[in-house]
Design an enzyme around this catalytic site. Structure first.
Site, PDB file in Angstrom:
ATOM      1  N   ARG A 177       6.975  -3.008   6.345  1.00 41.90           N
ATOM      2  CA  ARG A 177       7.200  -3.825   5.148  1.00 41.90           C
ATOM      3  C   ARG A 177       8.515  -4.596   5.259  1.00 41.90           C
ATOM      4  O   ARG A 177       8.841  -5.384   4.397  1.00 41.90           O
ATOM      5  CB  ARG A 177       7.333  -2.953   3.902  1.00 41.90           C
ATOM      6  CG  ARG A 177       6.040  -2.374   3.356  1.00 41.90           C
ATOM      7  CD  ARG A 177       5.253  -3.375   2.543  1.00 41.90           C
ATOM      8  NE  ARG A 177       4.846  -2.949   1.236  1.00 41.90           N
ATOM      9  CZ  ARG A 177       3.756  -2.257   0.929  1.00 41.90           C
ATOM     10  NH1 ARG A 177       2.939  -1.843   1.869  1.00 41.90           N
ATOM     11  NH2 ARG A 177       3.464  -1.970  -0.320  1.00 41.90           N
TER      12      ARG A 177
ATOM     13  N   ARG B 236       6.447  -5.969  -7.270  1.00 43.01           N
ATOM     14  CA  ARG B 236       5.948  -5.704  -5.909  1.00 43.01           C
ATOM     15  C   ARG B 236       5.756  -7.025  -5.151  1.00 43.01           C
ATOM     16  O   ARG B 236       6.037  -7.113  -3.958  1.00 43.01           O
ATOM     17  CB  ARG B 236       4.648  -4.905  -5.971  1.00 43.01           C
ATOM     18  CG  ARG B 236       4.911  -3.442  -6.372  1.00 43.01           C
ATOM     19  CD  ARG B 236       3.677  -2.773  -6.953  1.00 43.01           C
ATOM     20  NE  ARG B 236       2.588  -2.702  -6.021  1.00 43.01           N
ATOM     21  CZ  ARG B 236       1.297  -2.885  -6.356  1.00 43.01           C
ATOM     22  NH1 ARG B 236       0.957  -3.146  -7.598  1.00 43.01           N
ATOM     23  NH2 ARG B 236       0.362  -2.783  -5.449  1.00 43.01           N
TER      24      ARG B 236
ATOM     25  N   LYS C  43      -6.162  -7.105   2.450  1.00 43.87           N
ATOM     26  CA  LYS C  43      -5.928  -6.545   3.786  1.00 43.87           C
ATOM     27  C   LYS C  43      -6.577  -5.178   3.950  1.00 43.87           C
ATOM     28  O   LYS C  43      -7.014  -4.842   5.039  1.00 43.87           O
ATOM     29  CB  LYS C  43      -4.456  -6.535   4.162  1.00 43.87           C
ATOM     30  CG  LYS C  43      -3.554  -5.717   3.297  1.00 43.87           C
ATOM     31  CD  LYS C  43      -2.117  -5.953   3.746  1.00 43.87           C
ATOM     32  CE  LYS C  43      -1.095  -5.159   2.953  1.00 43.87           C
ATOM     33  NZ  LYS C  43      -1.449  -4.680   1.638  1.00 43.87           N
TER      34      LYS C  43
ATOM     35  N   ARG D 281      -4.809   1.289 -10.759  1.00 48.02           N
ATOM     36  CA  ARG D 281      -3.638   1.954 -10.179  1.00 48.02           C
ATOM     37  C   ARG D 281      -2.461   1.848 -11.131  1.00 48.02           C
ATOM     38  O   ARG D 281      -2.282   0.819 -11.782  1.00 48.02           O
ATOM     39  CB  ARG D 281      -3.281   1.288  -8.844  1.00 48.02           C
ATOM     40  CG  ARG D 281      -4.014   1.899  -7.673  1.00 48.02           C
ATOM     41  CD  ARG D 281      -3.824   1.139  -6.420  1.00 48.02           C
ATOM     42  NE  ARG D 281      -2.433   0.818  -6.105  1.00 48.02           N
ATOM     43  CZ  ARG D 281      -2.039   0.295  -4.952  1.00 48.02           C
ATOM     44  NH1 ARG D 281      -2.922   0.046  -4.015  1.00 48.02           N
ATOM     45  NH2 ARG D 281      -0.778   0.032  -4.728  1.00 48.02           N
TER      46      ARG D 281
END
Ligand code: AMP
Length: 240
Positions: free
Chosen positions: A88, A171, A13, A160
């Site tokens: 979210r 996540r 995205k 990351r």
């Protein structure tokens, strides 16, 4: 036009948001990037958000919502905003709608990039990001020519801290248990465009643009939709 990109981590995205922002003159706003910047600059928001981001948990809504609203209020000549990573959950979506209404605005289109969990795991486990501009590489599916170096700008690549296997799984759990319910929120509003996110960057981009054209035919979107540019190779360079 204001739009939202919904997709799990690794769905692409960020890349699509950058491309759409350029074509449609929208201001890209990635909540994860804003939070990482705040953490790096050790602002009060960054200090408060840091433990959540490090664990891969959602940062409390109150902190994130104000950060996003600040960004919406400071549109620099753009025709609208494209949100990546926000909202979210449904509470964030409801607050966003209410606050946009106060500003005389609304969300016009919501794109969902659908990628199966197994493929997301593959993409995230090998994901490396370029330090200079955030170009995204993948050691398995989209490797740089020289290991550890960005083809586009020569800067070094890093992983990351929340792209470690246990945090990735956590996540993704949050996405598929919580964030996915946004589809039930935006679907009935007639704003949702579902796109198969497993294809190439160019294919996914074309599918999003086709979906926006369909929405436009049903109800004109604010701001003209620019035609899809004939050469799409540069899309590869827009990564983040
Ligand atoms: P991302 O770059 O979108 O994967 O976001 C990185 C991290 O930032 C997430 O794992 C969360 O800790 C935090 N974050 C980003 N966006 C939000 C949001 N809308 N609400 C709560 N936390 C967020």
């Amino acid at each position: 036009m204001n739009m939202i990109l919904i997709g799990a981590q690794g769905s692409g995205k960020g890349t699509q948001a950058q491309a759409l922002a350029r074509e449609l003159h929208l201001q890209p706003t990635a909540s994860g990037d804003l939070l990482r910047e705040a953490i790096a600059s050790e602002t009060p928001l960054g200090r408060a958000a840091k433990p959540y981001v490090e664990r891969g948990d959602l940062v409390p809504d109150t902190l994130v919502v104000e950060m996003i609203l600040d960004s919406i209020r400071s549109l620099n000549g753009a025709q609208g905003i494209i949100l990546d990573g926000f909202p979210r959950n449904i509470a964030q979506a409801e607050t966003l709608d209410a606050r946009l209404l106060e500003l005389g605005q609304a969300i016009d289109a919501v794109v969902y990039l659908d990628v199966p969990r197994e493929q997301l795991l593959d993409r995230l486990n090998g994901r490396y990001i370029c330090r200079a501009h955030g170009h995204v590489w993948n050691m398995k599916t989209h490797p740089p020519t020289v290991a550890g170096v960005c083809d586009y700008d020569g800067s070094d690549l890093y992983q990351r801290s929340d792209d470690q296997p246990d945090k990735i799984a956590h996540r993704l759990d949050i996405f598929f248990n919580e964030t996915i319910h946004l589809l039930e929120y935006y679907g009935p509003q007639g704003k949702l465009i579902r796109v198969d996110g497993t294809g190439s960057i160019e294919d996914v981009h074309r599918a999003i643009r086709a979906g926006l054209d369909r929405l436009e035919r049903l109800a004109p979107l604010k701001g003209a939709l620019a035609p899809v540019p004939p050469q799409t190779v540069s899309l590869q360079e827009i990564a983040g």
